[in-house]
Design an enzyme around this catalytic site. Sequence first.
Site, short mmCIF file in Angstrom:
data_model
loop_
_atom_site.label_atom_id
_atom_site.label_comp_id
_atom_site.label_asym_id
_atom_site.label_seq_id
_atom_site.Cartn_x
_atom_site.Cartn_y
_atom_site.Cartn_z
CB SER A 1 -0.86 -0.04 1.27
OG SER A 1 -1.42 1.23 1.50
CE1 TYR B 1 -3.72 -2.52 5.42
CE2 TYR B 1 -3.31 -0.25 4.77
CZ TYR B 1 -3.58 -1.57 4.44
OH TYR B 1 -3.71 -1.92 3.12
CE LYS C 1 -1.43 -4.65 3.45
NZ LYS C 1 -1.70 -5.92 2.80
P1 NAD Z 1 -10.93 -6.85 1.09
O1 NAD Z 1 -11.14 -6.82 2.55
O2 NAD Z 1 -12.07 -6.59 0.19
O3 NAD Z 1 -10.26 -8.23 0.65
C1 NAD Z 1 -9.40 -8.97 1.50
C2 NAD Z 1 -9.94 -10.39 1.54
O4 NAD Z 1 -9.09 -11.18 2.39
C3 NAD Z 1 -11.35 -10.48 2.12
O5 NAD Z 1 -12.16 -11.22 1.24
C4 NAD Z 1 -11.16 -11.19 3.46
O6 NAD Z 1 -12.29 -11.99 3.78
C5 NAD Z 1 -9.91 -12.00 3.21
N1 NAD Z 1 -9.10 -12.30 4.40
C6 NAD Z 1 -8.70 -11.46 5.37
N2 NAD Z 1 -7.95 -12.12 6.27
C7 NAD Z 1 -7.85 -13.39 5.84
C8 NAD Z 1 -7.19 -14.54 6.33
N3 NAD Z 1 -6.49 -14.51 7.47
N4 NAD Z 1 -7.28 -15.68 5.64
C9 NAD Z 1 -8.01 -15.74 4.48
N5 NAD Z 1 -8.66 -14.69 3.98
C10 NAD Z 1 -8.57 -13.52 4.64
O7 NAD Z 1 -9.74 -5.83 0.76
P2 NAD Z 1 -9.18 -5.34 -0.64
O8 NAD Z 1 -9.51 -3.91 -0.76
O9 NAD Z 1 -9.54 -6.26 -1.71
O10 NAD Z 1 -7.62 -5.42 -0.35
C11 NAD Z 1 -6.83 -6.52 -0.75
C12 NAD Z 1 -5.41 -6.30 -0.28
O11 NAD Z 1 -4.94 -5.06 -0.82
C13 NAD Z 1 -5.29 -6.19 1.24
O12 NAD Z 1 -4.10 -6.84 1.62
C14 NAD Z 1 -5.17 -4.70 1.47
O13 NAD Z 1 -4.44 -4.42 2.63
C15 NAD Z 1 -4.43 -4.25 0.21
N6 NAD Z 1 -4.69 -2.84 -0.11
C16 NAD Z 1 -5.98 -2.40 -0.25
C17 NAD Z 1 -6.22 -1.06 -0.52
C18 NAD Z 1 -7.63 -0.52 -0.62
O14 NAD Z 1 -7.82 0.68 -0.44
N7 NAD Z 1 -8.63 -1.34 -0.94
C19 NAD Z 1 -5.15 -0.16 -0.69
C20 NAD Z 1 -3.85 -0.66 -0.57
C21 NAD Z 1 -3.63 -2.00 -0.28
#
Ligand code: NAD
Length: 337
Positions: free
Chosen positions: A124, A148, A152
């Site tokens: 991120s 958070y 990362k």
């Molecule tokens: P999201 O919450 O929609 O998707 C994450 C998925 O991981 C969810 O479906 C959740 O159920 C699953 N999950 C969480 N912990 C788990 C575990 N221990 N075992 C199995 N499944 C698990 O989030 P997203 O927006 O799709 O983000 C995906 C990744 O991208 C994350 O790592 C997040 O930190 C990173 N990210 C997201 C953003 C954003 O703004 N959306 C920005 C930068 C980075």
Amino acid sequence: MNILLTGGTGYIGSHTAVVLANAGHSVVLLDNFCNSNRSVSERINQITNQMIPCIEGDVRDTGLLVKTLTEFKIEAVIHFAGLKAVGESGQEPLKYYDNNVAGSISLLEAMKQVNVKTIVFSSSATVYGEPQYLPYDEEHPLNPINTYGRTKLQVEEILQDLAKSDPQWRITLLRYFNPVGAHESGLIGEDPNGIPNNLMPYIMQVASGKLPHLNIFGNDYDTRDGTGERDYIHVMDLAEGHLAALSFLQNHQGCETFNLGTGKPVSVIELLSAYEQACGQKLPTKLAPRREGDLPIYYAKPNKAKEYLGWMVTRGVADVSTSSYRWQQMRDGLAAS
Ligand code: NAD
Ligand code: UDP
């Protein structure tokens, strides 16, 4: 290629699953559904016209990962699974370190055991922290200002060390900026639990009538119109970035970091106006105090991804808004039925 997507039914994972499956890859999803649900995988199947395996499980379950990697002859992993709420990470740091850091170690341990050494990691822009200069390039100092972001950065460091310890690892660290938008079908999109923290899902809930108005957190920043500016990247562009990262890894060992962003900052007012245009109505707003911890502006320098991955965005805020509105209508329909 056979590719495992941890967190594959989440917001970014589900769109990436569609892009990879449509590009001819065999995709397997693994998710514990803590922030998603199984119906997402059915809708991915509907869009791709394929039956994509979806395993319910936790990345901290190393045994299950070993079994899944072996059973599906997985060749590469995209690691989306994690918790992402900045505020909650400060209140429950152990939960975040356990899920995000220990979860990643468990996955890497399983991958090592079965000799699968290609991974794309969801990092991120929060790893950069207070801007020393803008746009952030990949060389910008790393100093996350919340728990958070630190989870990362820790995983990034673990992956860097792993690549140094064994040249067979092929790793990309993808630093996402602000993902928004939805698949053009309107069948999948972002679906946050409770009241959203982020701007786009908040705007969408105001348009749905679930929330009375948008609070604009400050209009006296030193930005073009005084409201905060961010680098909003369409989730389908972001998903395509993962496809590009996987192709890159076919010819590159070691660990390489890429910003995935547009390079163009957009203000709160500009994003709101684009959404109003898409949904054909003016949305109620109220001026609210600045949100604690908010940076006035940050955005990516995406040149490295263009040079090395041959990737760049092709969609803008108008596409973001029309796709989000289609998803909002679809989701409101699902909720009503
Ligand atoms: P999201 O919450 O929609 O998707 C994450 C998925 O991981 C969810 O479906 C959740 O159920 C699953 N999950 C969480 N912990 C788990 C575990 N221990 N075992 C199995 N499944 C698990 O989030 P997203 O927006 O799709 O983000 C995906 C990744 O991208 C994350 O790592 C997040 O930190 C990173 N990210 C997201 C953003 C954003 O703004 N959306 C920005 C930068 C980075
Ligand atoms: N924002 C806002 N009202 C909201 C949510 C966000 O004015 O209800 C502003 C926020 O101050 C920031 C921008 O919208 O300037 C993007 O916020 P978001 O939380 O989506 O992303 P982040 O700040 O985490 O990059």
